[in-house]
Scaffold this active site. Structure first.
Site, mmCIF file in Angstrom:
data_model
loop_
_atom_site.group_PDB
_atom_site.id
_atom_site.type_symbol
_atom_site.label_atom_id
_atom_site.label_comp_id
_atom_site.label_asym_id
_atom_site.label_seq_id
_atom_site.Cartn_x
_atom_site.Cartn_y
_atom_site.Cartn_z
ATOM 1 C CD GLU A 293 41.928 57.647 -47.540
ATOM 2 O OE1 GLU A 293 43.043 58.138 -47.807
ATOM 3 O OE2 GLU A 293 41.544 57.493 -46.368
ATOM 4 C CB CYS A 327 45.464 57.579 -55.465
ATOM 5 S SG CYS A 327 44.971 55.941 -54.986
HETATM 6 P P1 NAD Z 1 38.085 64.613 -58.866
HETATM 7 O O1 NAD Z 1 38.288 65.268 -57.551
HETATM 8 O O2 NAD Z 1 38.179 65.451 -60.077
HETATM 9 O O3 NAD Z 1 36.661 63.945 -58.909
HETATM 10 C C1 NAD Z 1 36.217 63.031 -57.915
HETATM 11 C C2 NAD Z 1 34.708 63.099 -57.866
HETATM 12 O O4 NAD Z 1 34.328 64.361 -57.322
HETATM 13 C C3 NAD Z 1 34.048 63.017 -59.242
HETATM 14 O O5 NAD Z 1 32.862 62.256 -59.127
HETATM 15 C C4 NAD Z 1 33.732 64.475 -59.547
HETATM 16 O O6 NAD Z 1 32.675 64.644 -60.444
HETATM 17 C C5 NAD Z 1 33.359 64.970 -58.165
HETATM 18 N N1 NAD Z 1 33.432 66.427 -57.980
HETATM 19 C C6 NAD Z 1 34.208 67.309 -58.625
HETATM 20 N N2 NAD Z 1 34.011 68.553 -58.119
HETATM 21 C C7 NAD Z 1 33.090 68.429 -57.128
HETATM 22 C C8 NAD Z 1 32.496 69.330 -56.201
HETATM 23 N N3 NAD Z 1 32.788 70.629 -56.206
HETATM 24 N N4 NAD Z 1 31.610 68.835 -55.308
HETATM 25 C C9 NAD Z 1 31.320 67.517 -55.289
HETATM 26 N N5 NAD Z 1 31.856 66.616 -56.129
HETATM 27 C C10 NAD Z 1 32.735 67.067 -57.039
HETATM 28 O O7 NAD Z 1 39.098 63.368 -58.944
HETATM 29 P P2 NAD Z 1 39.275 62.314 -60.143
HETATM 30 O O8 NAD Z 1 39.929 63.013 -61.290
HETATM 31 O O9 NAD Z 1 38.037 61.547 -60.413
HETATM 32 O O10 NAD Z 1 40.298 61.283 -59.498
HETATM 33 C C11 NAD Z 1 41.649 61.553 -59.445
HETATM 34 C C12 NAD Z 1 42.067 61.978 -58.063
HETATM 35 O O11 NAD Z 1 41.634 61.019 -57.132
HETATM 36 C C13 NAD Z 1 43.563 62.066 -57.906
HETATM 37 O O12 NAD Z 1 43.885 63.212 -57.175
HETATM 38 C C14 NAD Z 1 43.905 60.811 -57.098
HETATM 39 O O13 NAD Z 1 45.078 60.910 -56.339
HETATM 40 C C15 NAD Z 1 42.684 60.674 -56.257
HETATM 41 N N6 NAD Z 1 42.512 59.298 -55.781
HETATM 42 C C16 NAD Z 1 42.857 59.030 -54.495
HETATM 43 C C17 NAD Z 1 42.728 57.731 -53.991
HETATM 44 C C18 NAD Z 1 43.117 57.417 -52.578
HETATM 45 O O14 NAD Z 1 42.763 56.356 -52.100
HETATM 46 N N7 NAD Z 1 43.822 58.305 -51.898
HETATM 47 C C19 NAD Z 1 42.237 56.719 -54.823
HETATM 48 C C20 NAD Z 1 41.886 57.043 -56.120
HETATM 49 C C21 NAD Z 1 42.017 58.346 -56.592
#
Ligand code: NAD
Length: 541
Positions: A293, A327
């Site tokens: 998501e 989100c």
């Molecule tokens: P992010 O993508 O920066 O990070 C999410 C996770 O991925 C973190 O644990 C991060 O360390 C990890 N990560 C980053 N780069 C990576 C890689 N190359 N490989 C593996 N893992 C990696 O997102 P965020 O800033 O934590 O959260 C915000 C985002 O999440 C927004 O875009 C929001 O819309 C989305 N979000 C979506 C939902 C949904 O249900 N659709 C819910 C909550 C948040």
């Protein structure tokens, strides 16, 4: 002897506590906030139940007071990531073979512990570490997390009960095996409940996980690990591996035993992981399940028949609660020109009343955004709008990171429906509004449908129910969670299972029963009671 058919009926949602002055819950929470604020804890990796202090340390700070250190966490490197994969694989067989009602009992114990002893602990750590006010923490780290635990047990009992029919002389059954390998749970900063659930849904169904927590949610996520342990979760079932995202992603995706990725975060990160799986596709034991998501550009579409006060409430709370870092937060609005003036006035009135600041002052409605990178990113969009001929800031717009990462609730008004902030996810307290001519509803609906690549949430406001129905039909693929006369945020487990499509994810609906099917490999078993011995068809005899 275990031969009972246990029923887990549909639970009630966990009631949201009020935290009124003098209430026992507020007294307990304040004491816990003080305890956590005054102590700096060391957070290890937890792999196969062992605490590992790597010495590669980073700080956990309060976003609203970034000089204040809450914890130091030890980062895993390649060695620990490989240990975690081994630990998850070592625990896989025994956990998968554990009677499912025993697994359910552990999950339900998590819910009970969180509803009681751990409630102030998880709420305080979410407030301090992720800068949520009491209400935002209570609905996330307490209620939603508890609901995920309880509802998933109910859904699992429904899933396991789905069985095929028997033929003559035959017994048919379906066994729901856990996936063959480990699940990588990559979790976001913004919801403690999501971080928990991305691990515990697969775990309930017999899987083991490697948990990559977000570096800005480590404190609450670490307390979740303590909760799991106290509830009796065996060592190695969830392996807590704070680490660099790109490193753990690369190493786990290259493992033949990667059985699934349970992800919530940005679209870009999910696409990176998906590509990595694609590159390794020939090497896996099974095709990994990819459940993600991701981002959104969630909208409010206002029909000329809408109620002004209802729209203003939806825009203000939908865009600015938890600093717009949900989100599902409203981040673009299409509104008839005739309604925009009064809606803006109402929003300005709300803005003049709300306070922004530290989470310890419970009168603060707005707290800080999560970190400096996020602050700078949000500020750059505001700056861009300030310098643009097609847009103006009509409310808020001030940013200050001297003490904490504070951004005022901000409204950008634009004359360009394709203005940058109408299309791109900002993930902060900023909503962009495009006022349209009242007689051009259909055109505005088309813009709403085609402007952004996302399809997460959206809402339509209008008192003309038939017109609303048409807008809803025209916007059919714009949102996996669609609201009528309500803001596009605030989904509740069991009521509005959550997720979107297009660039917003695989729409596997956390908080609903469909999600569970992604974490099992059904095995259909046919038992023939008396096996045939003659090869001839009847008419040949
Ligand atoms: P992010 O993508 O920066 O990070 C999410 C996770 O991925 C973190 O644990 C991060 O360390 C990890 N990560 C980053 N780069 C990576 C890689 N190359 N490989 C593996 N893992 C990696 O997102 P965020 O800033 O934590 O959260 C915000 C985002 O999440 C927004 O875009 C929001 O819309 C989305 N979000 C979506 C939902 C949904 O249900 N659709 C819910 C909550 C948040």
């Amino acid at each position: 002897m275990k031969n009972s058919i246990v029923q887990f009926p549909c639970p009630a949602n966990e009631p949201v506590k009020t935290y009124l002055k003098g209430s026992p819950e507020l007294i307990a929470l304040d004491a816990e906030l003080k305890r956590q604020y005054d102590t700096v804890i060391e957070i290890p990796c937890i792999i196969g139940g062992k605490e590992i202090y790597t010495g590669n340390v980073e700080e956990v700070v309060c976003p609203h007071e970034h000089k204040h250190v809450l914890a130091r966490y030890h980062k895993a490197g390649e060695k620990e990531i490989r240990m975690a994969m081994d630990a998850a694989m070592a625990a896989h067989k025994e956990w998968g073979n554990t009677e499912w009602t025993t697994r359910a009992a552990i999950i339900l114990k998590c819910a009970e512990l969180l509803a009681t002893k751990y409630r102030p602990i998880l709420n305080a750590s979410t407030m301090l570490g992720q800068s949520k006010n009491i209400f935002q923490a209570e609905i996330d780290s307490a209620c939603e997390t508890i609901d995920f635990f309880r509802y998933n047990v109910h859904y699992a009992s429904k899933l396991y009960a789905i069985q095929p029919k028997d033929g003559a002389g035959v017994i048919d059954s379906t066994e729901y095996r856990p996936l063959e390998g480990f699940v990588l749970a990559v979790t976001p900063f913004n919801f403690t409940s999501i971080a928990c659930n991305l691990n515990m849904t697969p775990v309930l169904l017999g899987n083991t996980t490697i948990w990559k927590p977000s570096s800005t949610a480590i404190l609450s996520n670490y307390y979740l690990m303590q909760l799991f342990k106290e509830a009796g979760l065996p060592d190695g079932v969830v392996n807590f591996v704070p680490s660099k995202g790109s490193e753990i992603g690369k190493i786990c995706c290259a493992s033949k035993d990667l059985a699934g990725i349970h992800f919530t975060g940005s679209t870009r990160t999910f696409q990176t992981l998906w590509k990595s799986v694609g590159e390794n596709i020939a090497n896996y034991v099974s095709y990994p399940r990819l459940v993600g998501e991701t981002g959104g550009k969630d909208y409010i579409f206002v029909h000329p028949s809408a109620n002004v006060d209802a729209v203003a409430h939806a825009a203000f709370t939908g865009a600015f609660e938890f600093q717009g870092q949900k989100c599902s937060a409203a981040s673009r609005m299409y509104i008839p020109k005739s309604l925009w003036g009064p809606v803006l006035e109402k929003c300005k009135q709300f803005a003049s009343e709300v306070k922004m600041g530290d989470v310890m002052d419970h009168m603060n409605y707005i707290n800080a955004v999560i970190d400096e990178a996020s602050f700078d990113n949000i500020a750059s969009y505001i700056e861009y709008a300030k310098n643009s001929a097609d847009a103006k800031i009509v409310m808020g717009g001030k940013c200050d990171k001297s003490v904490g990462y504070f951004v005022e609730p901000t409204i950008i008004e634009t004359t360009d429906p394709h203005f940058k902030s109408m299309e791109e996810e900002i993930f902060g307290p900023v909503i962009t509004v495009y006022p349209y001519d009242d007689d051009k509803v259909d055109e505005a609906v088309k813009l709403c449908d085609t402007t952004s690549p996302y399809g997460l949430t959206g809402s339509v406001f209008g008192q003309d129910r038939l017109a609303v129905e048409k807008v809803a039909a025209d916007l059919v693929y714009t949102a996996g969670n669609f609201y009528i006369n309500d803001r596009p945020t605030g989904a509740v487990v069991g009521m509005q299972p959550f997720g979107g499509s297009r660039a917003s994810g695989t729409n596997d609906k956390a908080g609903g029963e469909f999600n569970l099917i992604r974490w099992v490999l059904p095995r259909c078993i046919k038992e023939t009671l008396v096996s045939p011995t003659d090869y001839r068809y009847s008419y040949m005899k």
